[in-house]
Design an enzyme around this catalytic site. Structure first.
Site, PDB file in Angstrom:
ATOM      1  N   CYS A 191      -3.366  -9.281  -5.478  1.00 49.78           N
ATOM      2  CA  CYS A 191      -1.914  -9.063  -5.545  1.00 49.78           C
ATOM      3  C   CYS A 191      -1.179 -10.168  -6.290  1.00 49.78           C
ATOM      4  CB  CYS A 191      -1.325  -9.011  -4.142  1.00 49.78           C
ATOM      5  SG  CYS A 191      -2.243  -7.995  -3.042  1.00 49.78           S
TER       6      CYS A 191
HETATM    7  N1  CO8 Z   1      -0.039   9.557   8.455  1.00 48.81           N
HETATM    8  C1  CO8 Z   1       0.062   9.611   9.799  1.00 48.81           C
HETATM    9  N2  CO8 Z   1      -0.285   8.609  10.618  1.00 48.81           N
HETATM   10  C2  CO8 Z   1      -0.770   7.495  10.050  1.00 48.81           C
HETATM   11  C3  CO8 Z   1      -0.921   7.356   8.661  1.00 48.81           C
HETATM   12  C4  CO8 Z   1      -0.539   8.460   7.855  1.00 48.81           C
HETATM   13  N3  CO8 Z   1      -0.673   8.416   6.531  1.00 48.81           N
HETATM   14  N4  CO8 Z   1      -1.416   6.150   8.384  1.00 48.81           N
HETATM   15  C5  CO8 Z   1      -1.596   5.519   9.545  1.00 48.81           C
HETATM   16  N5  CO8 Z   1      -1.222   6.335  10.572  1.00 48.81           N
HETATM   17  C6  CO8 Z   1      -1.294   6.059  11.996  1.00 48.81           C
HETATM   18  C7  CO8 Z   1      -2.333   5.024  12.297  1.00 48.81           C
HETATM   19  O1  CO8 Z   1      -3.627   5.582  12.285  1.00 48.81           O
HETATM   20  C8  CO8 Z   1      -1.905   4.569  13.647  1.00 48.81           C
HETATM   21  O2  CO8 Z   1      -2.357   5.506  14.596  1.00 48.81           O
HETATM   22  P1  CO8 Z   1      -3.181   5.039  15.887  1.00 48.81           P
HETATM   23  O3  CO8 Z   1      -2.232   4.114  16.586  1.00 48.81           O
HETATM   24  O4  CO8 Z   1      -3.486   6.304  16.574  1.00 48.81           O
HETATM   25  O5  CO8 Z   1      -4.388   4.329  15.324  1.00 48.81           O
HETATM   26  C9  CO8 Z   1      -0.380   4.642  13.574  1.00 48.81           C
HETATM   27  O6  CO8 Z   1      -0.095   5.541  12.499  1.00 48.81           O
HETATM   28  C10 CO8 Z   1       0.277   3.321  13.313  1.00 48.81           C
HETATM   29  O7  CO8 Z   1      -0.429   2.679  12.221  1.00 48.81           O
HETATM   30  P2  CO8 Z   1      -0.131   1.243  11.738  1.00 48.81           P
HETATM   31  O8  CO8 Z   1       0.116   0.342  12.917  1.00 48.81           O
HETATM   32  O9  CO8 Z   1      -1.181   0.839  10.745  1.00 48.81           O
HETATM   33  O10 CO8 Z   1       1.251   1.502  10.961  1.00 48.81           O
HETATM   34  P3  CO8 Z   1       2.215   0.441  10.336  1.00 48.81           P
HETATM   35  O11 CO8 Z   1       3.574   0.733  10.822  1.00 48.81           O
HETATM   36  O12 CO8 Z   1       1.689  -0.939  10.459  1.00 48.81           O
HETATM   37  O13 CO8 Z   1       2.186   0.817   8.770  1.00 48.81           O
HETATM   38  C11 CO8 Z   1       1.209  -0.068   6.758  1.00 48.81           C
HETATM   39  C12 CO8 Z   1       0.986   0.716   8.029  1.00 48.81           C
HETATM   40  C13 CO8 Z   1       2.181   0.682   5.867  1.00 48.81           C
HETATM   41  C14 CO8 Z   1      -0.129  -0.197   6.040  1.00 48.81           C
HETATM   42  C15 CO8 Z   1       1.783  -1.455   7.075  1.00 48.81           C
HETATM   43  O14 CO8 Z   1       1.048  -2.078   8.074  1.00 48.81           O
HETATM   44  C16 CO8 Z   1       1.807  -2.382   5.889  1.00 48.81           C
HETATM   45  O15 CO8 Z   1       2.351  -2.092   4.846  1.00 48.81           O
HETATM   46  N6  CO8 Z   1       1.236  -3.581   6.032  1.00 48.81           N
HETATM   47  C17 CO8 Z   1       1.188  -4.553   4.942  1.00 48.81           C
HETATM   48  C18 CO8 Z   1       0.260  -4.056   3.959  1.00 48.81           C
HETATM   49  C19 CO8 Z   1       0.137  -4.916   2.763  1.00 48.81           C
HETATM   50  O16 CO8 Z   1       1.016  -5.564   2.264  1.00 48.81           O
HETATM   51  N7  CO8 Z   1      -1.018  -4.887   2.254  1.00 48.81           N
HETATM   52  C20 CO8 Z   1      -1.303  -5.562   1.090  1.00 48.81           C
HETATM   53  C21 CO8 Z   1      -1.873  -4.581   0.218  1.00 48.81           C
HETATM   54  S1  CO8 Z   1      -2.992  -5.349  -0.801  1.00 48.81           S
HETATM   55  C22 CO8 Z   1      -2.237  -5.556  -2.266  1.00 48.81           C
HETATM   56  O17 CO8 Z   1      -1.041  -5.550  -2.373  1.00 48.81           O
HETATM   57  C23 CO8 Z   1      -3.153  -5.646  -3.462  1.00 48.81           C
HETATM   58  C24 CO8 Z   1      -4.614  -5.560  -3.092  1.00 48.81           C
HETATM   59  C25 CO8 Z   1      -5.474  -5.307  -4.279  1.00 48.81           C
HETATM   60  C26 CO8 Z   1      -5.246  -3.942  -4.868  1.00 48.81           C
HETATM   61  C27 CO8 Z   1      -6.076  -2.877  -4.255  1.00 48.81           C
HETATM   62  C28 CO8 Z   1      -5.904  -1.565  -4.987  1.00 48.81           C
HETATM   63  C29 CO8 Z   1      -6.764  -0.418  -4.485  1.00 48.81           C
END
Ligand code: CO8
Length: 372
Positions: free
Chosen positions: A155
């Site tokens: 990132c």
């Molecule tokens: N639809 C329905 N339900 C869902 C979905 C969906 N699509 N996705 C997750 N859920 C569910 C989960 O399974 C979970 O259910 P359960 O409790 O039954 O397990 C529930 O919803 C709650 O899930 P989360 O607690 O994970 O939900 P959040 O509110 O935390 O949201 C996010 C998830 C959006 C992923 C959030 O945590 C987030 O954005 N975190 C930060 C992420 C971040 O910045 N990551 C960095 C990314 S890496 C990067 O930027 C570059 C990396 C290199 C590139 C790679 C390219 C491929």
């Protein structure tokens, strides 16, 4: 001697995948998989594929759609990955092609020709091969004399490369550096996984970093300082690499694709990023309130709001901290550079801006800029 960003370029792929399309496809894939393996799922041998939801995606991330380099194959429930035609050794590679689109736009904005450039850095989350460097291929295609190299910092690839370019120009090892971020990330996404299928999109961005004395572009930003910070974490990971062949590993195994502990990332990175930015500003005698514009990493709207709130005490509007992830989703290192490309022309001489990335590694990078 002063060093500036003399011009910036953005290339947006023409294909769009909406949340609705992604969710429809994943849910149909889930039905097919769960029906086919009903017995193994019932016996606990296999896990059922979980269904996705459009409302969840918008609320949890702020993402509404993403641009993709190749759409064909992504929504096909018998494939769930883009169908990318392999190119021969004597053809331009995919990543060099998209890098060139952004590079030409940055050169045009900086009013520079390839003759004016001394070095090329291609910096992004993945390169499509290890050698010859994509940057050297781009250098060759543009006819640039000098040197070129690739960098990978997930990132923070874009901010870390701009940091290097700033140092290169300051030390005189290059008069001007073309920094390009061809982020083709969709091939590494697990489109069968509801937790991550919606997060990413493809894009390419570029910037020209040069001596202020040489700059001719309409919009120039002096680089006042650059800071970087890394801290090892397994919370965002992809195990795909050249050793996979030796492991006899399935290149599409879940651990070989992008995967993360999103909640932990959120909790750990937000305070780190806010502290990093406060410290960087303090080093130059500024407070967060003096920053006219924040071009923040575009991973998640709630993350950006939390960081901005920590910095400013209240939620900034889109004019102060613009969001592009509703249209582009997370584009790895290019997100803050897209925001810069789209939101800088209105700034006045003397205005301060902060460009910042945060994410996998963990890695945080920032550049403090002043409109000249
Ligand atoms: N639809 C329905 N339900 C869902 C979905 C969906 N699509 N996705 C997750 N859920 C569910 C989960 O399974 C979970 O259910 P359960 O409790 O039954 O397990 C529930 O919803 C709650 O899930 P989360 O607690 O994970 O939900 P959040 O509110 O935390 O949201 C996010 C998830 C959006 C992923 C959030 O945590 C987030 O954005 N975190 C930060 C992420 C971040 O910045 N990551 C960095 C990314 S890496 C990067 O930027 C570059 C990396 C290199 C590139 C790679 C390219 C491929």
């Amino acid at each position: 001697d002063k060093v500036v960003i003399g011009g910036a370029g953005l290339w947006t792929p023409e294909h769009v995948v909406t949340n609705e399309e992604l969710v429809t496809s994943l849910n149909a894939y889930a039905d097919q998989f769960n029906d086919r393996y009903a017995d193994q799922i019932a016996s606990g041998e296999k896990e059922a594929v979980r269904k996705s939801d459009v409302d969840f995606i918008v609320k949890a991330s702020g993402i509404k759609q993403r641009h993709v380099y190749i759409k064909d194959g992504i929504l096909d429930i018998d494939r769930m990955k883009p169908r990318i035609p392999e190119r021969k050794d004597d053809e331009l590679s995919h990543q060099a092609e998209v890098a060139l689109h952004a590079a030409r736009r940055a050169l045009e904005a900086a009013r520079k020709s390839p003759d004016d450039i001394d070095a090329v850095i291609v910096s992004c989350a993945y390169t499509e091969r290890y050698y010859p460097a994509i940057a050297i291929e781009v250098q060759h295609a543009l006819g640039i004399e000098g040197y070129a190299f690739d960098m990978l910092v997930a990132c923070s690839a874009a901010t870390f490369a701009l940091h290097r370019a700033w140092e290169m120009v300051r030390t005189g090892s290059a008069r001007s550096v073309l920094v390009i971020n061809p982020e083709l990330v969709t091939p590494q996404i697990n489109f069968c996984d509801r937790d991550s299928h919606f997060i990413f999109g493809d894009v390419a961005t570029a910037m020209v970093v040069e001596r202020a004395d040489d700059a001719r572009g309409e919009d120039q930003f002096e680089i006042l300082g650059a800071q970087a910070h890394t801290l090892y974490s397994n919370n965002i990971r992809s195990n795909f690499g050249y050793l996979s062949r030796g492991y006899d590993a399935d290149p599409f195994a879940v651990d070989k694709l992008f995967h993360q502990e999103g909640r932990s990332v959120f909790k750990e990175v937000c305070p780190m990023a806010a502290q990093h930015l406060t410290d960087h500003l303090a080093l130059h005698g500024f407070t967060p309130g003096q920053v006219r514009r924040w071009w923040l990493h575009q991973a998640n709207i709630n993350m950006n709001q939390l960081i901005a709130k920590r910095l400013l005490g209240s939620l900034p509007d889109n004019d102060v901290a613009p969001t592009v992830l509703d249209q582009y989703a997370n584009t790895a290192s290019a997100g803050s550079i897209i925001a810069f490309n789209r939101y800088h022309r209105d700034m006045k001489a003397g205005d301060i801006g902060m460009l910042c990335s945060f994410g996998a590694g963990y890695s945080i990078g920032s550049l403090l800029l002043r409109k000249t």
